[in-house]
Design an enzyme around this catalytic site. Structure first.
Site, PDB file in Angstrom:
ATOM      1  CE1 TYR A   1      -4.011   2.321   0.879  1.00 23.15           C
ATOM      2  CE2 TYR A   1      -2.425   3.213   1.891  1.00 23.15           C
ATOM      3  CZ  TYR A   1      -3.578   3.390   1.190  1.00 23.15           C
ATOM      4  OH  TYR A   1      -4.744   4.669   1.374  1.00 23.15           O
TER       5      TYR A   1
ATOM      6  CE  LYS B   1     -28.198  10.322  22.327  1.00 26.28           C
ATOM      7  NZ  LYS B   1     -27.059  11.178  22.553  1.00 26.28           N
TER       8      LYS B   1
END
Ligand code: IVH
Length: 697
Positions: free
Chosen positions: A42, A133
């Site tokens: 990469y 949440k």
């Protein structure tokens, strides 16, 4: 800019292909956790793209992955109006006083009952998407023709700040999105930026090691990171994004909220795997209970769960009240703060004699953990909070932090309670208690006469960063001291296998192992030895500095105040503490005994290790090098007393520049900072090595 269908030339085509390829690998790595190429491969592709973009900036793509490393520095954020306001959610809470499910979840069931009534649907048929949440920072992402063009903070809900450059550094946020056919004209995604607990702990560990300030919690750090004017700082923080809603999009309408989440996932957004479709009250309440139980196991912080009606027509019918939708609710978790009663206040004695009052409280469950003790820090703190035995108090627990008393509910006192005062004498050895000027902390003056201090001093001496004696932890030390086998750290080296065998918890094997570990620890290093002595205010890093500056224990022991003050980071207080320690006859005797018993360390040549051009200077390393790894360069420079920073600022003294250096080099040039290229670096490192070799010989 031309596209892949009509690239101007070979270079442009390569840039387009590399951009596409790297974005794809980035998605596989950060969003799917399923990389198909190695990090090295990469990096190689990335460097090639950087190189091409530097040579042919005109072909740079709008969605180039190279913007992930940041570099844009703003003087302020511009403000934008949200096309769709960013509202908040109404909250409901659990009734912790009740065991019965219907009563416990009363507020939640009121919410579903109201929706059922308004939509004229049987409650048992209502479907909701439940999601965690997230305890992070809300953000809105706008994509035009598939390209991320703007990221806005929530602001006041109507106007937000443009943090696009920062958001583009977050690896699991797609820079462009594509659907089957053409990219969608408009997509606005809402979600939360956060830092995973594990990443947060790692970061704070690093802060602690470098002597930096610890971050308070992942949420605050995420919020601070997203509001940096220099996007390379944001890039250095491990931020992640979780999508929770599609605010607007062109193309066919979705009929359910679940479909919207699936769409978001299909174009590359992370959606927590805990998001799920639920039907009926029972399913909703057990989801909540489960999430509450699993709260500490999740990889990110959450402060409740969110339920959203799945049907889009249902959502439209219900609409909004004030600043919140009527089709969704936040079901918050109970606070990490609960009531208890103070049963007693005990005083503990630490290694340096510090007396710490500890409240023994009526056992309470604070968000899943039974708490029986809470620290009260010191006398001032007790007075400030007016905590007395018999008081009803609020106990707070934040993550793994030691529980503490957040406040005393004075209004609940029914009888006169006695004020708490610290003891005049040490609760362990009876020695005088002293309070130094400007210090809130009281100390036992008994030193090593005090058995509590003695045990802890010995434990410290054996600990990992000190002599690192495997098998001599707090419990074993306590046992050996209580059995009268050791009375000072020198006695450790006089222990015999036979003596250990007489003790409980020791068998032939464990006893031989311990003696072997003790023997092994004798060959140590000067910094470890100094640190092990447990001189007040001399931590691991000061011990290293002192070792470098003086080279031997003898030299350190005979140093005067002026000499001590010349050492990096050693000030008046530390210098006095060192002088006091070595002035003590008892301490000198023990050190002598230790040396006679065979503790040894390679001597260093004093001061030489301090390369005048390096010690105390701040370096930044950028680009790549043929003969060195960046980590190696960093480690060597730090060994010689330099600071290595992540970004270039006015405080930077030198920038070490490899090939393919980007924005940091530009910034260095702009600020006129001295540069060191690989050739000069090689000379410098060789010179440092020479010094070190002469030290070790
Ligand atoms: S839905 C109309 N889902 O909580 C608002 N919000 O009090 C729609 N939040 O500022 C929000 N996790 O940033 C939704 N799974 C989730 C959420 C979530 C965290 C935040 C959100 C908002 C606040 C609402």
């Amino acid at each position: 800019m031309s596209d892949l269908f009509s690239p101007a030339n070979e270079q442009e085509q390569e840039i387009i292909l590399l951009t596409r390829e790297l974005n794809h690998h980035n998605y596989l790595y950060h969003s799917c956790d399923a990389p198909v190429i190695s990090d090295e491969e990469y990096d190689q592709l990335f460097r090639r793209l950087l190189e091409l973009e530097t040579k042919y900036p005109e072909y740079k793509q709008d969605n180039t992955p190279t913007q992930r490393i940041g570099g844009l520095v703003l003087s302020e954020f511009s403000q934008y109006q949200h096309q769709i306001p960013m509202l908040s959610l109404n909250n409901v809470f659990l009734n912790t006083e009740q065991d019965d499910a219907v009563l416990r979840h009363h507020e939640l069931f009121q919410f579903t009952a109201r929706i059922a009534k308004e939509l004229a649907i049987d409650e048992s048929q209502l479907e909701f998407v439940a999601s965690p949440k997230y305890d992070g920072v809300a953000i809105s992402l706008i994509y035009e023709n598939g390209l991320l063009i703007r990221a806005l903070t929530r602001g006041d809900g109507f106007t937000g700040e443009d943090v696009t450059a920062n958001v583009k550094t977050i690896r699991n946020i797609p820079l462009n999105i594509t659907t089957d056919l053409l990219p969608p004209e408009l997509v606005e995604v809402r979600g939360e930026i956060l830092i995973l607990n594990a990443d947060f702990l790692k970061l704070n560990q690093k802060q602690a090691e470098s002597g930096g300030k610890l971050y308070a919690n992942p949420r605050n750090l995420a919020a601070g990171s997203i509001r940096q004017l220099d996007s390379s700082i944001t890039a250095s923080r491990p931020l992640r994004f979780y999508a929770y809603a599609l605010a607007q999009h062109s193309g066919t309408e979705f009929t359910s909220f679940q479909q919207e989440l699936e769409f978001l996932q299909s174009v590359g957004f992370s959606v927590a795997k805990e998001c799920t479709l639920l039907k009926g009250n029972q399913a909703l309440s057990s989801y909540y209970e489960q999430m509450m139980d699993r709260r500490n196991e999740l990889s990110f912080g959450i402060d409740g769960v969110v339920y959203k009606l799945d049907s889009k027509t249902g959502q439209q019918k219900l609409g909004f009240v004030a600043r919140a939708p009527r089709f969704a609710i936040a079901y918050k978790f109970p606070a990490l703060e609960v009531e208890s009663e103070i049963l007693a206040i005990d005083v503990q004695v630490g290694r340096t004699g510090a007396l710490t009052p500890v409240a023994r409280i009526k056992p309470v469950n604070v968000a899943g953990v039974v708490v029986t003790n809470a620290t009260l820090h010191n006398q001032d703190e007790i007075r400030r909070k007016d905590v007395r035995v018999g008081d009803i108090v609020l106990v707070r627990r934040a993550g793994d932090v030691i529980p503490e008393i957040s406040r005393s509910l004075i209004e609940r006192r029914t009888v006169l309670l006695e004020e708490f005062t610290m003891p005049q004498g040490c609760p362990i050895c009876g020695s005088h208690v002293i309070q130094e000027q400007d210090e809130t902390i009281m100390r036992c003056s008994g030193g090593l006469y005090c058995i509590a201090q003695k045990k802890q001093a010995i434990t410290h001496f054996c600990s990992k960063l000190a002599l690192n004696i495997d098998g001599l932890g707090e419990k074993s030390v306590e046992q050996l001291v209580d059995a009268g086998l050791i009375n000072s750290v020198a006695d450790i080296f006089r222990l015999q296998v036979e003596q250990l065998l007489e003790l409980e918890r020791f068998a032939e094997k464990s006893a031989t192992n311990l003696i072997a570990a003790i023997e092994k620890s004798k060959a140590t290093t000067l910094p470890r030895f100094i640190y092990a002595l447990g001189i007040r205010h001399v931590g691991e890093s000061s011990a290293k500095d002192l070792a470098r500056a003086f080279g031997s224990l003898d030299a350190l022991m005979s140093a005067n105040k002026e000499q001590l003050l010349q050492v990096r980071d050693i000030g008046e207080v530390v210098a006095c503490s060192i002088l006091n320690f070595f002035n003590e006859e008892h301490n000198r005797t023990i050190i002598q005994e230790l040396l006679t018993l065979g503790i040894n360390y390679p001597h260093l040549v004093a001061d030489n290790l301090y390369h005048p051009e390096i010690s105390g200077k701040t370096f930044v390393i950028t680009g790549s090098f043929v003969n060195f790894k960046r980590d190696e360069i960093k480690a060597i420079l730090e060994d010689f007393g330099a600071k290595v920073a992540g970004s270039v600022s006015k405080k930077t003294d030198y920038v070490i520049v490899g090939s393919d250096a980007g924005s940091k080099l530009d910034k260095a040039n702009e600020l006129g900072i001295k540069l060191i290229d690989e050739e000069k670096l090689a000379v410098l490192l060789a010179e440092l090595n020479k010094n070190e070799a002469s030290n070790n010989s």
